[in-house]
Motif scaffolding. Structure first.
Motif, PDB file in Angstrom:
ATOM      1  N   GLN A  19     -16.395   1.826   0.045  1.00 54.18           N
ATOM      2  CA  GLN A  19     -16.429   0.363   0.073  1.00 54.18           C
ATOM      3  C   GLN A  19     -17.529  -0.145  -0.829  1.00 54.18           C
ATOM      4  N   GLY A  20     -17.194  -1.128  -1.657  1.00 53.81           N
ATOM      5  CA  GLY A  20     -18.176  -1.751  -2.534  1.00 53.81           C
ATOM      6  C   GLY A  20     -17.524  -2.830  -3.377  1.00 53.81           C
ATOM      7  N   ASN A  21     -18.337  -3.713  -3.901  1.00 55.24           N
ATOM      8  CA  ASN A  21     -17.845  -4.807  -4.755  1.00 55.24           C
ATOM      9  C   ASN A  21     -16.776  -5.635  -4.043  1.00 55.24           C
ATOM     10  N   GLY A  22     -16.869  -5.743  -2.708  1.00 51.96           N
ATOM     11  CA  GLY A  22     -15.895  -6.520  -1.943  1.00 51.96           C
ATOM     12  C   GLY A  22     -14.534  -5.855  -1.832  1.00 51.96           C
ATOM     13  N   GLN A  23     -14.456  -4.577  -2.168  1.00 52.55           N
ATOM     14  CA  GLN A  23     -13.187  -3.858  -2.184  1.00 52.55           C
ATOM     15  C   GLN A  23     -13.301  -2.537  -1.427  1.00 52.55           C
ATOM     16  N   LEU A  24     -12.149  -2.063  -0.958  1.00 45.27           N
ATOM     17  CA  LEU A  24     -12.020  -0.717  -0.440  1.00 45.27           C
ATOM     18  C   LEU A  24     -11.315   0.100  -1.519  1.00 45.27           C
ATOM     19  N   PHE A  25     -11.874   1.229  -1.872  1.00 42.36           N
ATOM     20  CA  PHE A  25     -11.239   2.157  -2.812  1.00 42.36           C
ATOM     21  C   PHE A  25     -10.698   3.292  -1.953  1.00 42.36           C
ATOM     22  N   ALA A  26      -9.374   3.402  -1.889  1.00 42.57           N
ATOM     23  CA  ALA A  26      -8.731   4.315  -0.942  1.00 42.57           C
ATOM     24  C   ALA A  26      -8.020   5.463  -1.642  1.00 42.57           C
ATOM     25  N   VAL A  27      -8.150   6.643  -1.029  1.00 42.99           N
ATOM     26  CA  VAL A  27      -7.480   7.851  -1.507  1.00 42.99           C
ATOM     27  C   VAL A  27      -6.794   8.493  -0.309  1.00 42.99           C
ATOM     28  N   GLU A  28      -5.516   8.794  -0.463  1.00 39.03           N
ATOM     29  CA  GLU A  28      -4.747   9.504   0.554  1.00 39.03           C
ATOM     30  C   GLU A  28      -4.297  10.830  -0.067  1.00 39.03           C
ATOM     31  N   ASP A  29      -4.824  11.935   0.445  1.00 39.62           N
ATOM     32  CA  ASP A  29      -4.442  13.254  -0.056  1.00 39.62           C
ATOM     33  C   ASP A  29      -3.536  13.929   0.972  1.00 39.62           C
ATOM     34  N   PHE A  30      -2.314  14.222   0.566  1.00 39.99           N
ATOM     35  CA  PHE A  30      -1.297  14.836   1.417  1.00 39.99           C
ATOM     36  C   PHE A  30      -1.123  16.298   1.010  1.00 39.99           C
ATOM     37  N   SER A  31      -0.867  17.182   1.979  1.00 42.40           N
ATOM     38  CA  SER A  31      -0.602  18.565   1.608  1.00 42.40           C
ATOM     39  C   SER A  31       0.385  19.222   2.575  1.00 42.40           C
ATOM     40  N   LYS A  32       0.972  20.268   2.079  1.00 42.49           N
ATOM     41  CA  LYS A  32       1.690  21.217   2.931  1.00 42.49           C
ATOM     42  C   LYS A  32       0.723  22.373   3.077  1.00 42.49           C
ATOM     43  N   ALA A  33       0.204  22.534   4.287  1.00 39.53           N
ATOM     44  CA  ALA A  33      -0.832  23.526   4.526  1.00 39.53           C
ATOM     45  C   ALA A  33      -0.270  24.942   4.416  1.00 39.53           C
ATOM     46  N   LYS A  34      -1.114  25.856   3.971  1.00 37.02           N
ATOM     47  CA  LYS A  34      -0.751  27.282   3.910  1.00 37.02           C
ATOM     48  C   LYS A  34      -0.881  27.890   5.273  1.00 37.02           C
TER      49      LYS A  34
END
Length: 154
Positions: free
Chosen positions: A139-154
């Motif tokens: 969070q910064g500059n009045g914004q949320l910077f979002a990352v969604e990392d999806f995986s098929k687990a081993k």
């Protein structure tokens, strides 16, 4: 009180504080939980298995979200930054398949709605092969910077 006893007490307090700080860093933020819950609500709505939270994926996502904040820009990779698979491996993630959504907005709800309106991002959220996820928000500059990392687990 002897010097050795005083040193043990100070060391114990220091280690306790460090443990609490590390726990707080690994605990999902409110925005991360909102995105996680929203993704699983969508999956449930479409009759798909819900995703499990993976803290290693979340660590990789948080690190990349911090990079997006630092650059004040949304991107899957910045110059000099490792690729998504490399970032995940460095965080200790074991996977057979991996994908990522990135976005920015004022609130998690806005970000999720926009991702669901994008065919590519929507397909990542609803991918039947994926079984784990980690969300990272900076969070910064009045914004949320979002990352969604999806995986098929081993």
């Amino acid at each position: 009180m002897s010097g050795a006893t005083r040193l043990r007490i100070i060391t114990f307090i220091g280690l306790s504080s460090l443990s609490i700080a590390l726990w707080a860093l690994s605990k999902p933020s409110g925005s991360e939980l909102e995105l996680f819950d929203a993704a699983n609500r969508e999956r449930y709505r479409y009759g798909l298995r819900t995703l499990k939270w993976d803290e290693s994926l979340a660590a990789a996502a948080r690190k990349h979200a911090a990079e997006m904040l630092r650059h004040n820009s949304v991107s899957h990779q910045f110059p000099g930054e490792p690729s998504l698979p490399t970032r995940a491996h460095q965080a200790g993630v074991r996977f057979t398949w991996i994908s990522e959504n990135v976005d920015q907005g004022r609130r998690a709800e806005i970000i999720h709605d926009r991702l669901m309106k994008s065919p590519l991002h929507r397909s990542n959220i609803l991918d039947t092969d994926m079984d784990t996820v980690g969300m990272g928000v900076a969070q910064g500059n009045g914004q949320l910077f979002a990352v969604e990392d999806f995986s098929k687990a081993k």
